[in-house]
Scaffold this active site. Sequence first.
Site, PDB file in Angstrom:
ATOM      1  N   GLU A 129      49.326  37.118  45.424  1.00 50.88           N
ATOM      2  CA  GLU A 129      47.939  37.393  45.807  1.00 50.88           C
ATOM      3  C   GLU A 129      47.115  36.118  45.745  1.00 50.88           C
ATOM      4  O   GLU A 129      46.223  35.889  46.573  1.00 50.88           O
ATOM      5  CB  GLU A 129      47.323  38.440  44.877  1.00 50.88           C
ATOM      6  CG  GLU A 129      47.927  39.819  45.035  1.00 50.88           C
ATOM      7  CD  GLU A 129      47.387  40.809  44.034  1.00 50.88           C
ATOM      8  OE1 GLU A 129      46.862  41.844  44.480  1.00 50.88           O
ATOM      9  OE2 GLU A 129      47.491  40.557  42.813  1.00 50.88           O
ATOM     10  N   LYS A 137      40.688  46.650  48.799  1.00 46.71           N
ATOM     11  CA  LYS A 137      41.787  45.816  49.268  1.00 46.71           C
ATOM     12  C   LYS A 137      42.612  46.688  50.217  1.00 46.71           C
ATOM     13  O   LYS A 137      43.271  47.617  49.770  1.00 46.71           O
ATOM     14  CB  LYS A 137      42.641  45.332  48.096  1.00 46.71           C
ATOM     15  CG  LYS A 137      41.918  44.364  47.208  1.00 46.71           C
ATOM     16  CD  LYS A 137      42.573  44.057  45.864  1.00 46.71           C
ATOM     17  CE  LYS A 137      44.023  43.895  45.823  1.00 46.71           C
ATOM     18  NZ  LYS A 137      44.529  43.404  44.516  1.00 46.71           N
TER      19      LYS A 137
END
Length: 126
Positions: A27, A105
């Site tokens: 990430e 997200k």
Amino acid sequence: MNRNTEEDRILLEGMTFFGRHGTLQAERELGQPFVVDVEMSLDLRPAGLSDDLSKTVDYSEVHRLVRRIVEGEPVNLTETVAERIAAKVLEDHPTVEAVRVKVSKPHVRLEDTVLAGSAVEIVRRR
């Protein structure tokens, strides 16, 4: 909050920025889109009656501050991103009595599946 403020809101929906937040190394390295919605509660009557931008919140300023936070320093948690946005909105805009922030997200991979998304939503008041 007075009655008008509880009903009056400015909403900024679907602001999408690229960030590098998360607890996983991938990430941080690859980054991902974050979608942010901000809802501000304040009395909009003075602005509506006067047609004066100075009597409301210039939402372009809120857009810029959200962008700086999402595209800025990486943090581990989506909760931290939301908290920073809410705190900055309240700090920069004294007429805002409450703020709701949702940080999403999209397309989150968990093990061998992909979720449509995950989100955190917080409400902060003065």
